[in-house]
Design an enzyme around this catalytic site. Structure first.
Site, short mmCIF file in Angstrom:
data_model
loop_
_atom_site.label_atom_id
_atom_site.label_comp_id
_atom_site.label_asym_id
_atom_site.label_seq_id
_atom_site.Cartn_x
_atom_site.Cartn_y
_atom_site.Cartn_z
N ASP A 224 0.81 -1.21 0.00
CA ASP A 224 0.00 0.00 0.00
C ASP A 224 0.85 1.27 0.00
O ASP A 224 0.62 2.18 0.80
CB ASP A 224 -0.90 -0.06 1.25
CG ASP A 224 -1.90 1.06 1.33
OD1 ASP A 224 -2.42 1.46 0.28
OD2 ASP A 224 -2.15 1.55 2.45
N GLU A 479 3.20 -8.00 7.24
CA GLU A 479 2.01 -8.65 6.71
C GLU A 479 2.30 -9.66 5.60
O GLU A 479 1.72 -9.57 4.51
CB GLU A 479 0.99 -7.60 6.25
CG GLU A 479 0.58 -6.70 7.39
CD GLU A 479 -0.71 -5.92 7.16
OE1 GLU A 479 -1.25 -5.99 6.05
OE2 GLU A 479 -1.15 -5.25 8.11
N TYR A 532 -6.96 -3.21 12.32
CA TYR A 532 -7.70 -1.97 12.06
C TYR A 532 -9.13 -2.06 12.57
O TYR A 532 -10.08 -2.01 11.81
CB TYR A 532 -7.63 -1.65 10.56
CG TYR A 532 -6.25 -1.16 10.19
CD1 TYR A 532 -5.94 0.18 10.24
CD2 TYR A 532 -5.24 -2.07 9.86
CE1 TYR A 532 -4.65 0.63 9.96
CE2 TYR A 532 -3.96 -1.62 9.58
CZ TYR A 532 -3.68 -0.27 9.63
OH TYR A 532 -2.42 0.18 9.36
N GLU A 568 0.27 -1.58 14.16
CA GLU A 568 -0.54 -0.68 13.32
C GLU A 568 -1.97 -0.64 13.83
O GLU A 568 -2.57 -1.68 14.11
CB GLU A 568 -0.57 -1.16 11.85
CG GLU A 568 0.75 -1.01 11.15
CD GLU A 568 0.70 -1.42 9.67
OE1 GLU A 568 -0.40 -1.46 9.09
OE2 GLU A 568 1.77 -1.71 9.11
C1 GCB Z 1 -1.55 -2.38 6.63
C2 GCB Z 1 -0.23 -2.28 5.96
C3 GCB Z 1 0.11 -0.87 5.55
C4 GCB Z 1 -1.13 -0.19 4.98
C5 GCB Z 1 -2.20 -0.15 6.06
C6 GCB Z 1 -3.49 0.50 5.57
O1 GCB Z 1 -1.86 -3.32 7.30
O2 GCB Z 1 0.81 -2.82 6.73
O3 GCB Z 1 1.12 -0.93 4.59
O4 GCB Z 1 -0.86 1.09 4.50
O5 GCB Z 1 -2.49 -1.45 6.44
O6 GCB Z 1 -3.67 1.68 5.75
O7 GCB Z 1 -4.30 -0.20 4.97
#
Ligand code: GCB
Length: 685
Positions: A224, A479, A532, A568
């Site tokens: 990403d 990941e 997330y 994250e």
């Molecule tokens: C993740 C990734 C990261 C992305 C992020 C996102 O899990 O490690 O590279 O930018 O999510 O914002 O989706």
């Protein structure tokens, strides 16, 4: 040729100029690289990196920058090797008859022009000319060093092959003395290829697609962030003597007697090539403190490793854990040779390495620095900015560190690749702890040649960064598809190999599989997970964070019995978009989402094994074009332009509150604003 490295027949003439010097006993031996590779019997282990000391001026070395405006020509996407066939490197690129652009170095080339160079797939060619002084001829070596070129590079000097390298974000160099025109003009040509495939680190794929203009190659990848390419970091010419210090390795400790201990190892190269009959005399190793006072020193004769013991050391402490964080000493190495008569000793080479003295230890509960359990308050970041893309930019670097300190963070992860050496030096100086990640992002399709490259990326990263006190862990991947069956033997081999070269740091990774399906976490020292809550799952439901998050962290802990970090969490936020009550993408939503995470983190902190919280992301950054990204990923606490979103003020209050609770740090005066006579400053915290 590795140069002189005498271990057995050593004659230590350690002249104890201060009473507390010791010899090299107890020094960690170089790792045995014959690691069992399990099912991958025929894997080629990476050739250990050599040299690549950061270019520094000294009494015996000169450094010149080749940064500035270069010329660039692009190849047809459909024919990336046209320039090789037609030998574009033999003459100036102007002679190719192609469009020649001015291209700054360092910078990604993608966002400089107004045309489709941004999305170019394949090779581009850089060139520039430079002069080398006549005086450099014969008396010394001239090295060419790249901080990084993404993804792979072929380099010619005056039309002759100089060096090549693959895997972005890592330095490479070559002794180009025999290719140079001393006292005259020289031409450097670089072919840079940005294509990612199944076996590159990271992976990608290039496929031909039919467009209105015919079939064209398209690069795709699952990670990403935008696949910026070009000469991303500085290009240097530097000199060393013919016989020279080629490599240095240090590690430090605080002993139980309260001494600082620095173990070092030195490599000397070039003796065979020297026609001057050089006889090595001795190496003077001197540790100088900030006041330029000698804190310890040693003279070694015939031995290239040793130990310095430092009384009353100033330990290296992280930011806000101590009033004087980031204390660095200068470790100066001077190589002396005997003159022909064998009487006088002449200094042949000298190199100064900044070093910090600290203890890093870990167990199944904690990661400890100088005996104090760490709680990491930090970020995942990117090297990313408008116009220069991933190009090194000192102004941006200084601004980022000012923001990191303003917000009270003490750590970040170099997601998802090694960051510039200049940023590592900054982190050392400011006491910011680094989880140092290799470029193994979103690894899938596990196979032996990918593993070889992945190992090589870790080997090169560790070789480059092993002497930095700020590095507290190596991250082997972000990941990866670690739930897939092929991941088991792949990661067992990768971690086994990396453990042998880890130079006193624990291993971790940022995982998005779950505790029961991940094949990688069992091999690591620290569990790191990305999740997330209330963004990719349960979108809009900030009331579904605390329980889910605490349950998940506890599950990781229960399954693996190791310290746990959340690497994250976050949500995309358009600066200036407001909504009351909070709605996804608004600044209020990001504030609410963070605040709910803080409740979970505080519950988890009470259990000692939860050792850190990392926001995704420090700043907004560019991604590939997709319908889920508005101009890029907007999960930044700061905008791409490095201005705070609303959430930055909340995070700042939390990070300083944690630092005060854990390390009694002083709070900044401007942490809160005046509200009324009754609300006393800081009590709001
Ligand atoms: C993740 C990734 C990261 C992305 C992020 C996102 O899990 O490690 O590279 O930018 O999510 O914002 O989706």
């Amino acid at each position: 040729m590795r140069g002189v490295f005498l271990t057995s027949t050593w004659l230590l003439c350690s002249i104890l100029l201060l009473p507390y010097l010791a010899n090299g006993e107890g020094f960690m031996e170089e790792p045995d690289l014959e690691y069992p590779l399990f099912d991958y019997g025929n894997i080629r282990l990476p050739t250990p990196s050599r040299g690549l000391l950061y270019p520094r001026e000294s009494a015996t070395r000169e450094v010149r920058s080749l940064d500035g405006m270069w010329r660039l020509v692009r190849s047809e996407a459909s024919d990336p090797f046209q320039g090789i066939r037609e030998k574009w490197y033999e003459n100036s690129l102007r002679k190719t008859g192609r469009n020649v652009l001015a291209m700054p170095v360092p910078a990604s080339y993608n966002d400089i022009t107004t045309d489709d160079l941004r999305d170019h797939v394949g090779t581009v060619w850089y060139e520039r000319t430079f002069f080398v002084p006549r005086l450099w001829k014969g008396t010394q070596r001239t090295w060419l060093r790249f901080g990084s070129v993404h993804y792979s590079a072929l380099v010619w000097i005056n039309g002759r092959n100089a060096t090549h390298h693959s895997i972005g974000h890592l330095p490479f160099e070559a002794d180009i003395s025999s290719l140079l025109n001393f006292g005259g003009e020289n031409r450097i040509t670089v072919m840079c290829d940005n294509r990612l495939g199944n076996r590159t680190i990271p992976q990608g794929s290039v496929n031909n697609v039919k467009t209105d203009n015919g079939s064209v190659p398209i690069q795709s990848y699952t990670f990403d962030f935008f696949n910026y390419a070009g000469i991303h970091r500085s290009v240097h010419l530097y000199t060393t003597p013919i016989v020279y210090i080629s490599d240095l390795q240090v590690s430090s400790q605080l002993t139980s007697e309260g001494l600082g201990r620095i173990d070092y190892r030195i490599w000397i190269d070039g003796i065979q090539e020297s026609h001057m009959g050089v006889n090595l005399s001795h190496i003077h190793v001197q540790l100088r403190d900030r006041e330029d006072q000698v804190a310890a020193q040693q003279i070694n004769k015939g031995i290239y490793h040793g130990t310095l013991l430092v009384p009353d050391p100033h330990p290296w402490w992280p930011y806000l854990m101590h009033p004087d964080p980031g204390y660095l000493y200068d470790l100066q190495f001077e190589l002396f040779v005997e003159t022909n008569e064998g009487e006088a000793k002449v200094m042949q080479d000298s190199y100064r390495l900044p070093v910090g003295i600290r203890n890093l230890k870990w167990n199944n509960e904690s990661l400890l620095l100088n005996g104090v359990p760490l709680y990491l308050r930090g970020f995942g970041r990117h090297e990313d900015a408008d116009i220069r893309g991933k190009g090194l930019d000192n102004a941006l670097l200084a601004r980022d560190f000012n923001l990191i300190k303003w917000i009270g963070a003490n750590a970040y992860r170099t997601s998802h690749y090694p960051y510039s050496e200049e940023s590592m030096q900054f982190a050392d100086e400011h006491g910011i702890m680094i989880i140092d990640e290799c470029p193994g992002v979103n690894i899938d399709i596990f196979e032996p040649q990918l593993l070889e490259n992945h190992m090589s990326s870790l080997e090169q990263l560790i070789h480059r960064d092993r002497n930095h006190p700020s590095v507290i862990a190596w991250s082997v991947a972000n990941e990866p598809r670690s739930y897939k069956p092929g991941a088991l033997k792949y990661f067992k081999s990768l971690v086994n190999y990396t453990r042998g070269i880890a130079h006193g740091r624990p291993l971790t990774a940022a995982i998005n599989a779950n505790p029961s399906t991940c094949h990688l976490t069992q091999f690591l020292d620290i569990v790191g997970f990305n999740r997330y809550n209330s963004w990719y799952q349960n979108t809009g439901r900030t009331d579904m964070i605390v329980n889910l998050l605490t349950d998940e962290a506890q599950k990781w802990r229960k399954t693996y019995g190791k310290p746990v970090i959340q690497f994250e969490y976050g949500g995309d936020t358009m600066e200036g978009m407001h909504s009351l009550p909070a709605f996804v993408w608004s600044e209020e939503y990001q504030v609410e989402l963070f605040s709910r995470h803080f409740i979970a983190f505080d519950k988890l902190r009470a259990e000692k094994w939860f050792i850190g919280e990392f926001v995704w992301n420090f700043a907004d950054f560019r991604t590939a074009q997709t319908i889920t990204r508005v101009g890029g990923n907007k999960k930044g606490v700061f905008t791409r332009n490095r201005q705070p979103k609303e959430v930055a003020f909340l995070l700042r209050r939390r990070y300083f509150a944690l630092a005060q609770e854990l390390h009694q740090c002083q709070l900044p005066e401007d942490l809160t604003v005046y509200i009324s006579k009754k609300v006393i400053r800081h009590q709001e915290l």
